[in-house]
Design an enzyme around this catalytic site. Sequence first.
Site, PDB file in Angstrom:
ATOM      1  N   ASP A  70       0.579  -1.141  -0.060  1.00 20.76           N
ATOM      2  CA  ASP A  70       0.106  -0.006   0.168  1.00 20.76           C
ATOM      3  C   ASP A  70       1.014   1.197  -0.066  1.00 20.76           C
ATOM      4  OD1 ASP A  70      -2.810   1.249   0.513  1.00 20.76           O
ATOM      5  OD2 ASP A  70      -1.960   1.908   2.453  1.00 20.76           O
ATOM      6  N   GLU A  88       1.561  -0.546  -5.105  1.00 14.65           N
ATOM      7  CA  GLU A  88       0.549   0.491  -5.405  1.00 14.65           C
ATOM      8  C   GLU A  88       1.258   1.668  -5.408  1.00 14.65           C
ATOM      9  OE1 GLU A  88      -3.610   2.506  -3.631  1.00 14.65           O
ATOM     10  OE2 GLU A  88      -1.689   1.962  -2.306  1.00 14.65           O
TER      11      GLU A  88
END
Length: 593
Positions: free
Chosen positions: A237, A312
């Site tokens: 993330d 990401e």
Amino acid sequence: MTLISPTTRIADLARPSLRVAPSPVHPAEQPDSAWWRHAVIYQVYPRSWADSDGDGIGDLPGITARLDHLRDLGVDALWLSPFYTSPQADAGYDVADYRDVDPTFGTLADADALVGRAHDLGLRVIVDLVPNHSSDAHPWFQEALAAGPGSPERNRYLFRDGRGDRGDLPPNNWESVFGGPAWTRVSEPDGTPGQWYLHLFDSRQPDFNWENPLVREEFESVLRFWLDRGVDGFRVDVAHGLIKRDGLPDHQARTHMLGDTEEAAAHVLDGAEPEPTHHTPYWDQDAVHDVYRAWRAVLDSYGTPDRILCAEAWVEPQERAVRYVRPDEMHQAFNFDFLGTPWIAEDLVAVIERSLRAADSVGAPSTWVLSNHDVVRHATRLGYAPGTKRPNGIGAEDPQPDRELGLRRARAATTLMLALPGSAYLYQGEELGLPDSTELPDEVRQDPTFLRSAGTEKGRDGCRVPMPWAAGQDGLGFGPSERTWLPQPAVYSSYAVDQQVGVDGSTLELYRTLLRLRRAHSAGSGSLSFVEGYGADVVALVNDSASGERLLVVANLGAEPVALPEGARLLVSSSPLEDGLVPTDTCAWALWS
């Protein structure tokens, strides 16, 4: 979905004169290339997949009970959004314990059972890792609050003195991605106003200090913890956000994490370059790559089959983005340029070529994606006119999409995507054609974006509504009760799994067919060349696999139907052909010699 025999008549007068471009955009992979270079990975959002205990929130046993759906769909792996111990201020992206399961979702034993069952079904398991920030309930942060300024405990996070005579002003002018200031002031142990801590997201998500070796050691330990339990990799993330520029200088604009990527794609075609992400002092700083080189060494130490890292990383330009997937760093990075490209043929051709060339420059596969838990579903986005600014959530008072048009285009977009070489990610429910829930009452919204922006941005709840499994059941089969943590719109009953299984033409059966044919024709590891001869409103390409079969892909975005060439044998199309022609907003695959 349309399947026809080789004898199906195509209007001779409409046949185009086509030729394959002399130079391929992308070369074919070796037949024995690593699994992740061509895998299709399915994102499961645990809160919304399946509820085993009737509390209205999905959980790990619910996921395990429904894994047959993924086996039957034909994907290679699943990626689980966070299930760690968390106060759930940001749906689990605020982690209080990286080595345990939140009771909402189950136990460590449940996680082990899920991984074991997935492996029995031939599915690999990727888990989310959230390294940019923790929860404010994490023991480290609580220790930092108690220890006071200048302590080793505070040095694990980004605490700074405030500006102004009394330190009343934040250390700089940075704003949170979720809205409002990116700094919150604490009260010191003696009760006096004290230092400020950085949180690029919600105030309950303090950013770690990645210049501190203890933070780096901790996360390498977390990687090993989950690898030892059998997971096959990590989706990372906010992978571009760990390192901040020295001195934390002011920055004049708020950064929207998801960006106006549709506008950015248009700027590229207009010859204008978007602002490079690394100009923002808290995104894409060069030193972040040292972190991932160390992580790659940890994963490589586990031998074969490869355990993987997927970034990401919302990074512009592509030349910067692919640095995350150099041979000694991550294996994959989401292709957000592709996700944000408008439904315009020339734009799609440009982003496909640009993406493949950039990934090839570092020897990595491109990783295609159209939907995830952070964006409006593509079945809804594509229901607006091309070039419409992509919203961060849709409310009942907002202009509503054309749901039928959006689904037609979404099926075509997925058919195009799954023909492209490289890896691909699917988001739960897209195989059903699920639209966003665009009429959620404000009082049920839970996304901190909605709360911190005072409702000016609706946020991501609309794409996170629980899955419909069975029409006519309470909660549409989501669990044993009628409870769902977000309300399901009435229209979801027509999209339920039991309404689509075995139904010719359903979106679920289209996905199953596409994934079966993708595997049978090795499309994920083939070469790609564009086909010349159609008009500017058509995306046409060939994917040549090591097996020697040539897969022709024709996506018609124009107003008039187009024909497949002489000798083409149709395999599948996203919508029915019309008199043998590929109609508007339809993508077809055919074998072509």
